[in-house]
Design an enzyme around this catalytic site. Structure first.
Site, mmCIF file in Angstrom:
data_model
loop_
_atom_site.group_PDB
_atom_site.id
_atom_site.type_symbol
_atom_site.label_atom_id
_atom_site.label_comp_id
_atom_site.label_asym_id
_atom_site.label_seq_id
_atom_site.Cartn_x
_atom_site.Cartn_y
_atom_site.Cartn_z
ATOM 1 N N LYS A 1 11.945 7.021 -0.819
ATOM 2 C CA LYS A 1 10.610 6.795 -0.256
ATOM 3 C C LYS A 1 9.802 5.858 -1.153
ATOM 4 C CE LYS A 1 6.233 9.057 0.779
ATOM 5 N NZ LYS A 1 5.451 10.309 0.764
ATOM 6 N N TYR B 1 1.882 12.999 6.985
ATOM 7 C CA TYR B 1 2.547 12.637 8.237
ATOM 8 C C TYR B 1 4.019 12.262 8.039
ATOM 9 C CZ TYR B 1 -2.281 12.289 9.896
ATOM 10 O OH TYR B 1 -3.600 12.565 10.214
ATOM 11 N N ARG C 1 2.490 2.508 -0.752
ATOM 12 C CA ARG C 1 1.900 2.425 -2.089
ATOM 13 C C ARG C 1 2.802 1.624 -3.020
ATOM 14 N NH1 ARG C 1 1.197 7.359 -3.022
ATOM 15 N NH2 ARG C 1 -0.959 7.451 -2.334
ATOM 16 N N LYS D 1 1.252 10.649 -8.023
ATOM 17 C CA LYS D 1 0.733 9.306 -7.806
ATOM 18 C C LYS D 1 0.593 8.571 -9.144
ATOM 19 C CE LYS D 1 -2.680 8.903 -4.932
ATOM 20 N NZ LYS D 1 -4.059 8.894 -4.342
ATOM 21 N N ASP E 1 -6.687 3.847 -1.446
ATOM 22 C CA ASP E 1 -6.945 4.591 -0.221
ATOM 23 C C ASP E 1 -5.821 4.262 0.735
ATOM 24 O OD1 ASP E 1 -8.692 6.484 1.086
ATOM 25 O OD2 ASP E 1 -9.102 4.911 2.538
ATOM 26 N N SER E 2 -5.367 5.253 1.442
ATOM 27 C CA SER E 2 -4.219 5.042 2.310
ATOM 28 C C SER E 2 -4.309 5.924 3.541
ATOM 29 C CB SER E 2 -2.913 5.335 1.550
ATOM 30 O OG SER E 2 -2.913 6.667 1.054
ATOM 31 N N ASN F 1 -6.428 12.799 -9.182
ATOM 32 C CA ASN F 1 -5.842 13.833 -10.036
ATOM 33 C C ASN F 1 -4.438 14.185 -9.571
ATOM 34 O OD1 ASN F 1 -7.893 14.372 -12.018
ATOM 35 N ND2 ASN F 1 -9.124 15.273 -10.385
ATOM 36 N N ASN F 2 -3.853 13.302 -8.760
ATOM 37 C CA ASN F 2 -2.502 13.502 -8.249
ATOM 38 C C ASN F 2 -1.490 13.031 -9.293
ATOM 39 O OD1 ASN F 2 0.032 12.989 -6.907
ATOM 40 N ND2 ASN F 2 -1.045 13.131 -4.952
ATOM 41 N N ALA F 3 -0.804 13.975 -9.931
ATOM 42 C CA ALA F 3 0.129 13.648 -11.015
ATOM 43 C C ALA F 3 1.290 12.790 -10.523
ATOM 44 C CB ALA F 3 0.646 14.927 -11.656
#
Length: 206
Positions: A187, A164, A193, A16, A79-80, A12-14
């Site tokens: 980034k 991090y 990713r 991402k 997954d990261s 649900n990460n907009a």
């Protein structure tokens, strides 16, 4: 690749979702987060690898989407985390809950600094890792993997990013800037990713 396709992002990460949509801009493809698709999926991520956890999330979302929508759709999960060589690859799959509570960035960073202590710079090598699992409408799987190399600094620096990022001195920046000191577009251009998405795009284009 020209047929319209709905892809459910198992998140649900907009931010991402936006990054994924930008990288996988195949004609006719539409991306929706779980929330946007009104799908409930939150499986236990108890695998011992990034691939294992991404596969758990992808399969759970694929099944939930099929039930909610009445037909199968493609799903993408990731997954990261961070691997620190001096800590034998820790925090690894426990990156988001390294200090015990999920998503407590301040506590996670503080623990990482404590664990490394006075470890010299040349031994503070680390990498961010991202694994993607794409399941098409038939449930067939395509995996992709991406990393970004760097080392862990001695103090947090920068106002951007999360997790991090304030401690991670990227090799591509000659170890002079943390990811949190880089602008978001900088980034994204070098991120784990982003690198994984480049690989996934190549595989899906074949």
């Amino acid at each position: 690749m020209s047929n319209p396709k709905t892809v459910i992002i198992a998140s649900n990460n907009a931010h991402k979702a936006e990054e994924i949509a930008h990288a996988l801009d195949f004609p006719g493809w539409e991306f929706r987060t779980l929330k946007e698709a009104h799908i409930d999926s939150d499986p236990a991520e108890d695998a011992d690898s990034f691939l294992g956890n991404a596969r758990i999330k992808a399969k759970a979302a694929w099944e939930a989407a099929k039930e909610a929508l009445g037909h199968p759709v493609a799903v993408l999960a990731d997954d990261s985390g961070l691997e620190v060589d001096a800590l034998d690859g820790a925090p690894g799959v426990f990156s988001s809950r390294y200090a015990g509570e999920h998503g407590d960035d301040a506590a996670n960073n503080a623990k990482l600094l404590r664990e490394l202590g006075e470890t010299p710079d040349e031994e503070r090598t680390a990498r961010f890792v991202c694994t993607l699992v794409f399941l098409d409408e038939n449930g067939d799987e395509t995996d992709a993997h991406g990393t970004v190399e760097g080392r862990i600094g001695h103090e947090e620096r920068g106002e951007h990013g999360f997790g991090y990022d304030p401690l991670f001195l990227a090799e591509v920046f000659d170890f002079k800037r943390t990811l949190a000191e880089a602008l978001p577009e900088e980034k994204n251009a070098i991120s784990h990713r982003g690198n994984a998405l480049v690989e996934l795009r190549e595989k899906l284009s074949r």
